[in-house]
Scaffold this motif. Structure first.
Motif, PDB file in Angstrom:
ATOM      1  N   PHE A 377       4.601  -3.529  -5.643  1.00 53.63           N
ATOM      2  CA  PHE A 377       3.216  -3.434  -5.174  1.00 53.63           C
ATOM      3  C   PHE A 377       3.068  -2.291  -4.173  1.00 53.63           C
ATOM      4  O   PHE A 377       2.103  -1.518  -4.232  1.00 53.63           O
ATOM      5  CB  PHE A 377       2.818  -4.767  -4.543  1.00 53.63           C
ATOM      6  N   SER A 378       4.034  -2.162  -3.227  1.00 57.31           N
ATOM      7  CA  SER A 378       3.978  -1.078  -2.242  1.00 57.31           C
ATOM      8  C   SER A 378       4.101   0.285  -2.915  1.00 57.31           C
ATOM      9  O   SER A 378       3.445   1.254  -2.513  1.00 57.31           O
ATOM     10  CB  SER A 378       5.105  -1.250  -1.221  1.00 57.31           C
ATOM     11  N   GLN A 379       4.949   0.366  -3.939  1.00 58.92           N
ATOM     12  CA  GLN A 379       5.105   1.630  -4.662  1.00 58.92           C
ATOM     13  C   GLN A 379       3.795   2.056  -5.316  1.00 58.92           C
ATOM     14  O   GLN A 379       3.390   3.229  -5.249  1.00 58.92           O
ATOM     15  CB  GLN A 379       6.200   1.469  -5.721  1.00 58.92           C
ATOM     16  N   LEU A 380       3.123   1.099  -5.943  1.00 60.20           N
ATOM     17  CA  LEU A 380       1.839   1.429  -6.582  1.00 60.20           C
ATOM     18  C   LEU A 380       0.794   1.798  -5.539  1.00 60.20           C
ATOM     19  O   LEU A 380      -0.018   2.709  -5.757  1.00 60.20           O
ATOM     20  CB  LEU A 380       1.363   0.231  -7.413  1.00 60.20           C
ATOM     21  N   GLU A 381       0.796   1.116  -4.391  1.00 64.99           N
ATOM     22  CA  GLU A 381      -0.147   1.451  -3.317  1.00 64.99           C
ATOM     23  C   GLU A 381       0.096   2.871  -2.793  1.00 64.99           C
ATOM     24  O   GLU A 381      -0.859   3.635  -2.572  1.00 64.99           O
ATOM     25  CB  GLU A 381      -0.004   0.447  -2.172  1.00 64.99           C
ATOM     26  N   ARG A 382       1.387   3.219  -2.579  1.00 64.91           N
ATOM     27  CA  ARG A 382       1.687   4.562  -2.086  1.00 64.91           C
ATOM     28  C   ARG A 382       1.272   5.633  -3.085  1.00 64.91           C
ATOM     29  O   ARG A 382       0.798   6.709  -2.692  1.00 64.91           O
ATOM     30  CB  ARG A 382       3.207   4.683  -1.803  1.00 64.91           C
ATOM     31  N   GLU A 383       1.463   5.356  -4.349  1.00 63.43           N
ATOM     32  CA  GLU A 383       1.075   6.341  -5.364  1.00 63.43           C
ATOM     33  C   GLU A 383      -0.421   6.575  -5.355  1.00 63.43           C
ATOM     34  O   GLU A 383      -0.894   7.716  -5.453  1.00 63.43           O
ATOM     35  CB  GLU A 383       1.537   5.850  -6.737  1.00 63.43           C
ATOM     36  N   VAL A 384      -1.208   5.485  -5.209  1.00 64.56           N
ATOM     37  CA  VAL A 384      -2.670   5.635  -5.147  1.00 64.56           C
ATOM     38  C   VAL A 384      -3.068   6.437  -3.907  1.00 64.56           C
ATOM     39  O   VAL A 384      -3.895   7.355  -3.976  1.00 64.56           O
ATOM     40  CB  VAL A 384      -3.345   4.244  -5.135  1.00 64.56           C
ATOM     41  N   LYS A 385      -2.438   6.122  -2.749  1.00 66.10           N
ATOM     42  CA  LYS A 385      -2.778   6.822  -1.499  1.00 66.10           C
ATOM     43  C   LYS A 385      -2.416   8.302  -1.580  1.00 66.10           C
ATOM     44  O   LYS A 385      -3.188   9.166  -1.148  1.00 66.10           O
ATOM     45  CB  LYS A 385      -2.035   6.152  -0.350  1.00 66.10           C
ATOM     46  N   THR A 386      -1.221   8.600  -2.137  1.00 68.09           N
ATOM     47  CA  THR A 386      -0.792   9.996  -2.249  1.00 68.09           C
ATOM     48  C   THR A 386      -1.708  10.792  -3.160  1.00 68.09           C
ATOM     49  O   THR A 386      -2.111  11.923  -2.841  1.00 68.09           O
ATOM     50  CB  THR A 386       0.648  10.049  -2.781  1.00 68.09           C
ATOM     51  N   ASN A 387      -2.043  10.241  -4.315  1.00 65.92           N
ATOM     52  CA  ASN A 387      -2.938  10.944  -5.251  1.00 65.92           C
ATOM     53  C   ASN A 387      -4.308  11.176  -4.648  1.00 65.92           C
ATOM     54  O   ASN A 387      -4.926  12.229  -4.859  1.00 65.92           O
ATOM     55  CB  ASN A 387      -3.051  10.136  -6.549  1.00 65.92           C
ATOM     56  N   LYS A 388      -4.765  10.210  -3.862  1.00 65.38           N
ATOM     57  CA  LYS A 388      -6.097  10.355  -3.236  1.00 65.38           C
ATOM     58  C   LYS A 388      -6.072  11.477  -2.190  1.00 65.38           C
ATOM     59  O   LYS A 388      -7.009  12.293  -2.119  1.00 65.38           O
ATOM     60  CB  LYS A 388      -6.485   9.033  -2.590  1.00 65.38           C
ATOM     61  N   GLU A 389      -4.974  11.527  -1.372  1.00 63.44           N
ATOM     62  CA  GLU A 389      -4.869  12.594  -0.363  1.00 63.44           C
ATOM     63  C   GLU A 389      -4.758  13.968  -1.019  1.00 63.44           C
ATOM     64  O   GLU A 389      -5.392  14.932  -0.568  1.00 63.44           O
ATOM     65  CB  GLU A 389      -3.660  12.338   0.529  1.00 63.44           C
ATOM     66  N   LEU A 390      -3.949  14.067  -2.061  1.00 63.11           N
ATOM     67  CA  LEU A 390      -3.827  15.353  -2.761  1.00 63.11           C
ATOM     68  C   LEU A 390      -5.165  15.793  -3.359  1.00 63.11           C
ATOM     69  O   LEU A 390      -5.529  16.978  -3.278  1.00 63.11           O
ATOM     70  CB  LEU A 390      -2.777  15.237  -3.866  1.00 63.11           C
TER      71      LEU A 390
END
Length: 718
Positions: A377-390
């Motif tokens: 779950f944390s991995q998927l959350e980090r991926e969403v946050k990273t893509n949003k920042e980029l």
């Protein structure tokens, strides 16, 4: 008083420094030899190296920005370049790709510089090493090229020094200039190439990032719904707390089971043994057992009183016997009940451990399952946050690029000074290498000598002697030199310090304030070759100046006195006297030079220990004691054989000889322990062959006033 104390401390420090540095003086010729040897090797090696030349060119790199600037802030702050951008240009000059360009343009793969070794033609064998008929590739030349290249910016300026070191002065100048020329050409190539539209590139990146962001958000929501996740962190915390509690309970139960297991094993080993079972702490300290034991004691005392008054069939005695038997039966029954209770407690503890372990295993499985869910779950959350920042960052860059338009800016680069052909070499600095080799080798060898002395676990320094508490230090004897003995010169030594140290030892033994001077003295050591025979002989000679002395060589395993006295090895001696093959007058010899009687070891028997254990040996010592004022017995080493232990029980004093530079402290302690086990009268330790300890400190340990001691003339004997 304070000044005197400070003076004593200063004197102690000076002596300690002397003891540390004295190994350097005693081994000075070895240090000089190896230092000169290493220095000559380095000098010879340096003479074989080719001379190196260094040429330097100076280049200016202006502080303007690159052509493609993506930030509005960069456009309005172009007057100064960042340190990172300037450093990038320096690293570009040092890069492998840049080196390959220069090597290719100067055709350095065919140059002799990179096809020969670093040695000159003085030795053909070394000159030919590294020379190859096969032409190297550019990739093979690059490491050697970069190792000789130096790029150094001048602090506080826009200038950079480009230096190249080579065996050829012309090549060093040519390469330094070519690096600057190649860099200028490289800058022109960068700015002459067509530049791709920054905005179009950002649009393409935004499109891809938008798809990634949408895909990651969908994957996160799907995973949440599939696993039914509401508050994964809260649930993991609860399970973690439960796991901690269960782990603590399991450890407690396991510890209790282990303790009971020891009791259970003891019960099983002593099943039916009532006396052994009552020694258990759980039984011996039990209240009822203690009460029954006290009652038993009272009845036993009463029974003993009645036994003295009445016969075996008297009613009172019969009654008390019956009461005592009944109480003992109750006591045994109570002990058996306690044993059964302990066994049940052990089995109950085992079951509790198993039950707790089952619960712990179940909790671990739940915790691991929740951990995997939380990690995913944390991995998927980090991926969403990273893509949003980029995505947001690239969107901002796109707006800035549209506002900037076609703004361009370049570095300003030009030659300030071109390299010239060097006239003098820069390496090798032969004088410096030789001086450094001499200094470093001398320091290194000196450190090795000092560290070796400090790390030796022997009594080779005053500090170690002061810290040695296992036995008193009677004397410290200096290292001596042996000379050939003659009839007119009885001295066995060339160093008078050794003889004076022996006389000081004699004085310490004679005038000790603590006890009467010993008459029969045994001299032993830890291991062979510590100088006990030499000390025994010279101490006997020293005593013989004042009184009638007998020296007995009881080391029948490895006799050495015959060498010092120029005698035959197999002449009659102690063993012959004990075996009754010779008379006393045939075995004892007279050292006429110093009026000393000597009884050598004689023929070496098969079992010397059996000879020394005879009553005849003890009787001989008593008989000799009636005729001599002093008897000195040299014995074998304590750690090697047990002969010295047997002899030590027949003497008044034992002198323990140790080699100051070789005998390990562990060997000394082991030997003293063996002697103390038989209550041997250990007088103290004599440190022999000392090179770094001032013996004056230890010569006055057992007497106070040297001025009261009068040197007596040599006693004439018939």
């Amino acid at each position: 008083m304070n000044k005197q104390h400070e003076f004593d401390n200063l004197a102690y420090e000076e002596v300690a420094l002397k003891e540390i540095l004295s190994p350097l003086w005693s081994r000075r010729w070895k240090i000089v030899f190896f230092t000169l040897l290493i220095t000559l090797v380095v000098a010879f090696y340096v003479s074989l190296l080719k001379p190196s030349y260094k040429a330097t060119a100076i280049l200016q790199i202006g502080t303007k920005k690159p052509a493609n600037t993506l930030s509005i802030n960069d456009a309005f702050n172009e007057s100064t370049a960042s340190q990172e951008q300037i450093q990038t240009q320096y690293e570009l000059l040092r890069s492998r790709k840049f080196a390959e360009r220069v090597i290719s343009r100067l055709n350095l793969t065919a140059h002799e510089e990179f096809n020969s070794g670093k040695y000159n033609n003085k030795i053909p064998f070394l000159a030919s090493r590294g020379t190859s008929d096969v032409r190297p590739t550019i990739s093979q030349v690059v490491p050697a090229f970069r190792s000789r290249l130096s790029i150094n910016p001048i602090s506080g300026t826009e200038l950079v020094k480009i230096s190249f070191t080579s065996y050829s002065p012309e090549l060093s100048m040519e390469v330094a200039n070519q690096i600057g020329i190649t860099y200028l050409q490289y800058q022109d190539e960068i700015h002459s190439e067509s530049k791709e539209s920054t905005s179009q590139w950002l649009v393409d990146q935004l499109e891809g990032l938008g798809k990634k962001l949408e895909s990651s958000e969908l994957a996160l929501q799907t995973y949440r719904e599939t696993e039914g996740i509401v508050d994964i962190k809260g649930i993991s915390g609860l399970v973690g707390s439960e796991l901690t509690e269960l782990t603590s309970s399991a450890l407690t139960a396991s510890k209790k089971a282990d303790e009971l297991e020891v009791t259970y094993q003891y019960i099983q080993a002593h099943k039916g043994d009532f006396d052994a079972l009552i020694e258990l702490e759980q039984i011996a300290n039990q209240v009822t057992y203690l009460q029954l034991k006290r009652s038993e004691g009272q009845i036993e005392r009463k029974f003993n009183e009645l036994s003295k008054r009445y016969g075996p069939k008297h009613p009172k005695r019969v009654a008390i016997e019956s009461e005592l038997a009944s109480l003992q039966s109750r006591l045994k029954e109570h002990v058996n009940n306690l044993v059964i209770s302990l066994e049940k407690s052990y089995f109950s503890a085992i079951e509790k451990v198993k039950a707790t372990q089952r619960r712990l295993d179940s909790a671990k499985k739940d915790y691991l399952r929740l951990s995997r869910l939380e990690n995913k779950f944390s991995q998927l959350e980090r991926e969403v946050k990273t893509n949003k920042e980029l995505y947001n960052n690239y969107l901002v860059r796109l707006k800035e690029a549209d506002a900037m338009g076609n703004y361009n800016s370049n570095f300003y680069v030009r030659f300030i000074d071109k390299a010239l052909t060097p006239k003098s070499r820069v390496a090798p600095n032969k004088s410096l290498y030789v001086i450094m080799a001499f200094m470093l080798s001398a320091a290194f060898i000196s450190i090795i000598v000092i560290m070796r002395e400090l790390l030796l676990d022997t009594l080779n320094s005053r500090r170690k002697l002061d810290n040695f508490k296992e036995a008193p230090i009677l004397a410290v004897l200096p290292k001596f030199k042996v000379k050939n003995q003659s009839e007119n010169d009885p001295s066995y030594f060339t160093d008078s310090r050794f003889i004076e140290a022996i006389r000081s030892l004699r004085t310490a033994l004679l005038f000790s304030a603590e006890k009467k001077a010993p008459k029969i003295i045994a001299i032993t050591s830890s291991v062979p070759n510590e100088g006990k025979s030499t000390v025994a002989l010279e101490l006997a000679r020293s005593f013989s100046e004042m009184e009638k002395v007998l020296l007995i060589e009881a080391d029948m395993r490895h006799p050495t006195l015959y060498k010092s006295l120029n005698l035959e090895l197999h002449r009659p001696g102690l063993s012959n006297l004990l075996a009754k093959t010779h008379q006393i007058n045939e075995c004892i010899i007279r050292d006429k030079n110093v009026k000393l009687d000597i009884l050598t070891s004689g023929i070496s028997p098969a079992n010397p220990l059996a000879f020394l254990s005879m009553k005849r040996f003890k009787m001989l010592i008593k008989v000799f004691g009636n005729f001599y004022d002093r008897i000195i017995i040299e014995t074998p080493p304590v750690n090697a054989v047990s002969d010295a232990v047997i002899i030590s029980r027949l003497v008044d004093s034992v002198l323990y000889i140790v080699h100051g530079g070789k005998t390990k402290r562990e060997q000394i302690v082991s030997g003293l322990r063996v002697l103390r086990q038989v209550n041997a009268p250990i007088e103290g330790i004599i440190v022999n062959h000392s090179e770094s300890v001032d013996s004056q400190k230890y010569q006055n340990k057992y007497y106070s006033d040297m001025g009261n001691i009068v040197k007596m003339p040599v006693r004439k004997q018939g």
